[in-house]
Enzyme design. Structure first.
Site, PDB file in Angstrom:
ATOM      1  N   HIS A 308       0.716  -1.278  -0.132  1.00 52.60           N
ATOM      2  CA  HIS A 308      -0.022  -0.236  -0.076  1.00 52.60           C
ATOM      3  C   HIS A 308       0.770   1.272   0.197  1.00 52.60           C
ATOM      4  CE1 HIS A 308      -2.529   2.855   1.391  1.00 52.60           C
ATOM      5  NE2 HIS A 308      -4.183   2.279   0.600  1.00 52.60           N
ATOM      6  N   ASP A 365      -8.145  -4.580  -0.281  1.00 55.16           N
ATOM      7  CA  ASP A 365      -8.767  -5.185  -1.522  1.00 55.16           C
ATOM      8  C   ASP A 365      -8.185  -7.186  -1.207  1.00 55.16           C
ATOM      9  OD1 ASP A 365      -8.966  -2.652  -3.070  1.00 55.16           O
ATOM     10  OD2 ASP A 365      -7.076  -2.537  -2.819  1.00 55.16           O
TER      11      ASP A 365
END
Length: 425
Positions: A308, A365
């Site tokens: 991320h 996700d």
């Protein structure tokens, strides 16, 4: 508190300047360069704004090193445990959780404004069958500005609850209608007797030949997913909303810009990419082979759902979705082989120094797509669900900007093109 400064020294020019140091509530530090160009003729250069704070904000706090996410000071873990999506939306918009009366009024506004203008429903006939619901959604939201032309900077500051409720509720209806259009089924109108998430599920899955039975476990897990995606600071789509909105563009067109930014595979489309990857790995049957491919510098394969831009540890949202995914599938007696692949892949990656040293941990996700799949939401709707969840955050940031020092966003650049040239005779 005494003002502190950072000293910037220009060695070649023999001069220096003191720039104010700004400290946030949680100890974040920044150097205020507002007067840098005025006093020195210099600007800063920061491609992709990786080290640039574009605004002051009271909405969301993120600590990527410690894996912390808070909305208005409240940990996202608490919100998932103790609130609904609508209560979290109210929190983002107003800075506080609603009391029972405020919650009732806000919910009523959502119900009252859930209908789509009937003339707009005919717009769906102009889209080809099979059109991606995300593109339909962005187009339809932009069209809303022609039906509600007074939703500009001034009206929003005076009627935030009405404007927000109309948009949050209408977009839910648009999303469900877009899905029905994509599969060639008749639309299902919203019901006044259902709360937000249950209403959305009913519009998505009810049909004249197969009535949809609302399951409270499904409603609960959908609330969780929407809360986890409700805001995330100055990400690409939120920055797009702030930049477009700074020109005093109406709210609907501004949100449409955010949706367009979200539709990209590097932003909102990641959980769909995770599902495609898991299917590919499942078909091959060799998880370790794909872990090794991700490490191979000569391979273009990447582990989707890992790493991320902000988090350098385990994404706190991923920890929640992982736990919720296991519990939900167990309660619903659903056996999904892709969950087994996801678990094996995560275990293999987190035992490998390659991923650990690069802070490549699962993000939100990685497991959210498996939950959406279990609910019955098709993969081409995953990004639409993201947009639905992010609306309260986008509107909160838009309102914060409008109520603050609303100057139009206008970054500078360093020109590296041709020097002065003349057209020859």
């Amino acid at each position: 508190m005494e003002q502190k400064y950072a000293k910037l020294i220009f060695e070649d020019e023999g001069k220096e300047i003191l720039l104010p140091i700004v400290v946030g509530t949680e100890g974040e530090k920044a150097i205020d360069i507002t007067r840098l160009r005025r006093d020195t003729s210099y600007i800063t250069i920061d491609p992709s704004f990786a080290n640039t704070g574009a605004c002051y904000s009271e909405i969301t706090y993120i600590d990527g090193e410690r894996g912390i996410l808070r909305y208005r000071g409240i940990p996202v873990e608490d919100l998932v445990e103790k609130t609904s999506f609508i209560e979290t939306a109210y929190l983002l918009l107003h800075g506080k959780l609603p009391n029972p009366d405020q919650r009732s009024k806000f919910s009523n506004l959502l119900n009252v404004n859930s209908m789509l203008h009937e003339d707009m429903r005919h717009f769906f006939d102009g889209f080809p069958r099979g059109a991606h619901p995300m593109h339909i959604l962005a187009t339809m939201i932009n069209a809303l500005s022609t039906f509600y032309p007074n939703v500009d900077a001034l009206s929003l500051s005076e009627h935030i609850d009405l404007s927000a409720a109309r948009l949050i509720s209408t977009v839910r209806t648009l999303a469900a209608f877009a899905y029905k259009k994509s599969v060639g089924e008749p639309v299902v109108y919203p019901r006044h007797d259902l709360p937000y998430c249950a209403n959305f599920l009913n519009m998505m899955f009810d049909s004249p030949v197969a009535p949809y039975e609302i399951d409270e476990e499904v409603v609960k897990i959908l609330n969780v997913l929407l809360i986890l995606h409700a805001d995330h600071g100055q990400n690409c789509s939120t920055t797009a909303v702030r930049i477009v909105g700074s020109a005093q563009v109406n709210l609907y067109s501004t949100i449409s810009a955010g949706i367009s930014a979200l539709s990209g595979p590097l932003h909102g489309g990641a959980n769909q990419a995770v599902m495609e990857m898991l299917r590919k790995i499942e078909k091959d049957g060799n998880v370790q082979k794909w872990v090794d491919k991700a490490k191979d510098k000569n391979s273009n394969f990447k582990l989707m759902g890992f790493g991320h831009r902000v988090y350098k540890t385990y994404d706190p949202r991923a920890a929640i979705t992982k736990k919720q995914c296991h519990e939900f599938l167990k309660k619903m007696k659903i056996k999904d082989s892709l969950l087994d692949v996801a678990m094996e892949l995560e275990n293999a990656a987190l035992k490998d120094d390659y991923f650990i040293s690069r802070n490549l941990y699962p993000n939100v996700d990685f497991y959210s797509g498996i939950i959406y799949r279990a609910i019955g939401i098709p993969e081409n709707m995953f990004t639409v669900m993201f947009a639905l969840a992010r609306l309260p955050g986008w509107i909160a940031h838009w309102k914060e900007m409008v109520d603050g020092d609303n100057k139009i966003c206008r970054p500078r650049e360093i020109y590296i093109g041709k020097p002065l040239r003349r057209i020859e005779d």
